[in-house]
Design a protein around this motif. Structure first.
Motif, PDB file in Angstrom:
ATOM      1  N   HIS A  30      79.993 -44.067 -33.231  1.00 21.48           N
ATOM      2  CA  HIS A  30      78.619 -43.575 -33.348  1.00 21.48           C
ATOM      3  C   HIS A  30      78.412 -42.222 -32.685  1.00 21.48           C
ATOM      4  O   HIS A  30      77.404 -41.562 -32.918  1.00 21.48           O
ATOM      5  CB  HIS A  30      77.637 -44.594 -32.747  1.00 21.48           C
ATOM      6  N   LEU A  31      79.371 -41.808 -31.855  1.00 16.53           N
ATOM      7  CA  LEU A  31      79.302 -40.491 -31.227  1.00 16.53           C
ATOM      8  C   LEU A  31      80.287 -39.508 -31.879  1.00 16.53           C
ATOM      9  O   LEU A  31      80.609 -38.477 -31.296  1.00 16.53           O
ATOM     10  CB  LEU A  31      79.594 -40.600 -29.722  1.00 16.53           C
ATOM     11  N   ASN A  32      80.761 -39.858 -33.066  1.00 14.75           N
ATOM     12  CA  ASN A  32      81.698 -39.014 -33.828  1.00 14.75           C
ATOM     13  C   ASN A  32      83.043 -38.829 -33.136  1.00 14.75           C
ATOM     14  O   ASN A  32      83.726 -37.828 -33.345  1.00 14.75           O
ATOM     15  CB  ASN A  32      81.079 -37.644 -34.141  1.00 14.75           C
ATOM     16  N   ARG A  33      83.425 -39.798 -32.332  1.00 16.73           N
ATOM     17  CA  ARG A  33      84.735 -39.770 -31.683  1.00 16.73           C
ATOM     18  C   ARG A  33      85.727 -40.604 -32.493  1.00 16.73           C
ATOM     19  O   ARG A  33      85.340 -41.625 -33.072  1.00 16.73           O
ATOM     20  CB  ARG A  33      84.638 -40.338 -30.260  1.00 16.73           C
ATOM     21  N   PRO A  34      87.002 -40.219 -32.546  1.00 12.95           N
ATOM     22  CA  PRO A  34      87.991 -41.022 -33.273  1.00 12.95           C
ATOM     23  C   PRO A  34      88.100 -42.409 -32.650  1.00 12.95           C
ATOM     24  O   PRO A  34      88.442 -42.544 -31.472  1.00 12.95           O
ATOM     25  CB  PRO A  34      89.293 -40.228 -33.096  1.00 12.95           C
ATOM     26  N   LYS A  35      87.816 -43.451 -33.437  1.00 15.63           N
ATOM     27  CA  LYS A  35      87.806 -44.806 -32.895  1.00 15.63           C
ATOM     28  C   LYS A  35      89.153 -45.209 -32.312  1.00 15.63           C
ATOM     29  O   LYS A  35      89.217 -45.968 -31.342  1.00 15.63           O
ATOM     30  CB  LYS A  35      87.406 -45.802 -33.991  1.00 15.63           C
ATOM     31  N   VAL A  36      90.217 -44.718 -32.924  1.00 17.22           N
ATOM     32  CA  VAL A  36      91.538 -45.145 -32.476  1.00 17.22           C
ATOM     33  C   VAL A  36      91.797 -44.733 -31.025  1.00 17.22           C
ATOM     34  O   VAL A  36      92.587 -45.377 -30.327  1.00 17.22           O
ATOM     35  CB  VAL A  36      92.628 -44.583 -33.417  1.00 17.22           C
ATOM     36  N   PHE A  37      91.140 -43.687 -30.556  1.00 21.73           N
ATOM     37  CA  PHE A  37      91.310 -43.248 -29.174  1.00 21.73           C
ATOM     38  C   PHE A  37      90.146 -43.637 -28.267  1.00 21.73           C
ATOM     39  O   PHE A  37      90.290 -43.666 -27.046  1.00 21.73           O
ATOM     40  CB  PHE A  37      91.480 -41.722 -29.117  1.00 21.73           C
ATOM     41  N   PHE A  38      88.984 -43.915 -28.848  1.00 23.41           N
ATOM     42  CA  PHE A  38      87.788 -44.143 -28.043  1.00 23.41           C
ATOM     43  C   PHE A  38      87.154 -45.511 -28.275  1.00 23.41           C
ATOM     44  O   PHE A  38      85.976 -45.704 -27.985  1.00 23.41           O
ATOM     45  CB  PHE A  38      86.756 -43.041 -28.320  1.00 23.41           C
ATOM     46  N   ALA A  39      87.909 -46.478 -28.778  1.00 28.42           N
ATOM     47  CA  ALA A  39      87.359 -47.804 -29.036  1.00 28.42           C
ATOM     48  C   ALA A  39      87.255 -48.643 -27.769  1.00 28.42           C
ATOM     49  O   ALA A  39      86.397 -49.517 -27.661  1.00 28.42           O
ATOM     50  CB  ALA A  39      88.210 -48.541 -30.074  1.00 28.42           C
ATOM     51  N   ASP A  40      88.130 -48.405 -26.802  1.00 27.26           N
ATOM     52  CA  ASP A  40      88.167 -49.204 -25.577  1.00 27.26           C
ATOM     53  C   ASP A  40      87.736 -48.382 -24.369  1.00 27.26           C
ATOM     54  O   ASP A  40      87.907 -47.167 -24.334  1.00 27.26           O
ATOM     55  CB  ASP A  40      89.587 -49.730 -25.327  1.00 27.26           C
ATOM     56  N   THR A  41      87.221 -49.074 -23.363  1.00 28.16           N
ATOM     57  CA  THR A  41      86.892 -48.389 -22.114  1.00 28.16           C
ATOM     58  C   THR A  41      88.158 -48.207 -21.283  1.00 28.16           C
ATOM     59  O   THR A  41      89.171 -48.882 -21.493  1.00 28.16           O
ATOM     60  CB  THR A  41      85.870 -49.185 -21.283  1.00 28.16           C
ATOM     61  N   ILE A  42      88.083 -47.297 -20.342  1.00 27.24           N
ATOM     62  CA  ILE A  42      89.179 -47.122 -19.381  1.00 27.24           C
ATOM     63  C   ILE A  42      89.424 -48.454 -18.664  1.00 27.24           C
ATOM     64  O   ILE A  42      90.570 -48.866 -18.430  1.00 27.24           O
ATOM     65  CB  ILE A  42      88.828 -46.030 -18.347  1.00 27.24           C
ATOM     66  N   HIS A  43      88.348 -49.144 -18.324  1.00 22.54           N
ATOM     67  CA  HIS A  43      88.404 -50.426 -17.612  1.00 22.54           C
ATOM     68  C   HIS A  43      89.179 -51.473 -18.403  1.00 22.54           C
ATOM     69  O   HIS A  43      89.947 -52.250 -17.835  1.00 22.54           O
ATOM     70  CB  HIS A  43      86.960 -50.894 -17.380  1.00 22.54           C
ATOM     71  N   ASP A  44      89.003 -51.478 -19.731  1.00 21.06           N
ATOM     72  CA  ASP A  44      89.669 -52.471 -20.578  1.00 21.06           C
ATOM     73  C   ASP A  44      91.181 -52.371 -20.486  1.00 21.06           C
ATOM     74  O   ASP A  44      91.878 -53.385 -20.568  1.00 21.06           O
ATOM     75  CB  ASP A  44      89.256 -52.288 -22.048  1.00 21.06           C
TER      76      ASP A  44
END
Length: 351
Positions: A218-232
């Motif tokens: 939803h923020l136009n970021r590539p999901k493959v790199f931004f799907a998970d949090t650092i915490h996850d």
């Protein structure tokens, strides 16, 4: 400027073997969480591709984003410039200057109308054109004019993606993000202060392989790199689950690698691939080096409070709520990533 040679032709001229090229494709596919079966198809598609013209604009920035790109280990800077893309304009590293530099920009736009990519780092000042000009033209006008004939625009770094530091309160220059100005072109945001270089090279490789941009959130970021949090994905996550937290940066818990949440780590609310892709050739990332995540790939991170204040003291009311949010975020992220990979596999298999 781009020539009629394919990427495969150029690699052959440089003496790069198919084995070496397949290793490169495998490393990119791995970084993008694509299945191993994609590698031969990626190699074939890239080998047949012609280098796209790339125009790289720098506005309100510190050059940190470009510095990060020059340290790319999956596709070195030299590989990107001479083999994968035709970098036709970038003030910091291009040979021409003055009128010759601006002529290069005009020529790239004219000869590649509708086909070139525009990369942008830095925010755009809107309060007064004098805050940023090149060759007598404001940053805003340069972006509008350059983006008109582009195939897509990639916002490199948090300043371009969200406004970043220039936009932070009180925002004296009236800084805005690329997406606040460009409304009629596909935009990919690659945030981070600075961004991870392999994310940018992965986006470009995806574009060359499939002829499309990767699936975005939803923020136009590539999901493959931004799907998970650092915490996850953090290797310290088990200590969080056990309730083991470092109290200072040099106590026994810190030396044992305990969770840095109580020292202000923003990993639970920050989406990025730092914990998996890492930095400097996969050597480390901030948390592994002993410092909590500062949330630099999220909007308005400069204005969200102290880097050393726990999330529970501000956005979150208690650790239970935080843990529930982290679990929910992981479930949503994994589902999105799986969907993206299935779609990419269908593209490769021609289904």
């Amino acid at each position: 400027m781009p020539d009629n040679l394919t990427l495969g032709d150029r690699l052959g001229q440089h003496g790069i073997s198919r084995r070496t090229f397949l290793k490169f494709c495998a490393s990119v596919a791995s970084a993008m969480a694509l299945p191993p079966g994609v590698v031969p198809a990626m190699a074939e598609a890239l080998a047949k591709a012609r280098r796209p013209s790339v125009v790289y604009l720098s506005f309100q920035e510190c050059t940190g984003c470009l510095e990060s790109l020059t340290r790319a280990h999956t596709a070195s800077l030299e590989t990107l410039i001479f083999d994968l893309i035709s970098l036709d304009y970038q003030h910091t590293i291009m040979a021409p200057s003055g009128d010759a530099a601006e002529a290069s920009l005009a020529q790239a736009i004219k000869e590649n109308d509708g086909k070139y990519l525009v990369l942008v780092d830095g925010a755009i000042p809107m309060a007064d054109a004098g805050y940023g000009t090149v060759a007598g033209h404001s940053f805003a006008d340069i972006l509008r004019d350059t983006a008109k004939g582009a195939a897509a625009v990639i916002s490199v770094g948090t300043c371009a993606a969200y406004g970043g530091l220039p936009k932070a309160n009180p925002n004296p220059t009236g800084a805005v993000a690329v997406s606040d100005i460009v409304k009629d072109k596909p935009i990919v945001n690659v945030p981070g202060c600075p961004p991870i270089p392999v994310v940018l090279t992965g986006v470009i490789a995806h574009y060359l392989t499939f002829g499309t941009l990767p699936e975005l959130d939803h923020l136009n970021r590539p999901k493959v790199f931004f799907a998970d949090t650092i915490h996850d994905r953090c290797y310290r996550r088990p200590f969080y689950d056990q309730g083991k937290f470092a109290k200072t940066f040099d106590d026994e818990g810190a030396r044992r690698g305990w969770c840095l949440y109580e020292l202000g780590c923003k990993g639970p609310t920050t989406y990025n691939a730092c914990a998996t892709v890492k930095w400097n050739g996969g050597v480390s990332f901030p948390i592994e080096s002993g410092h909590g995540c500062i949330g630099c790939s999220e909007p308005n991170f400069w204005d969200k409070g102290s880097w050393y204040t726990p999330l529970s003291a501000g956005i979150w009311t208690d650790r239970t709520t935080l843990a529930a949010a982290a679990v929910a975020g992981a479930a949503v992220g994994v589902g999105a990533a799986v969907t993206s990979r299935m779609r990419q596999r269908k593209l490769v298999e021609g289904k």
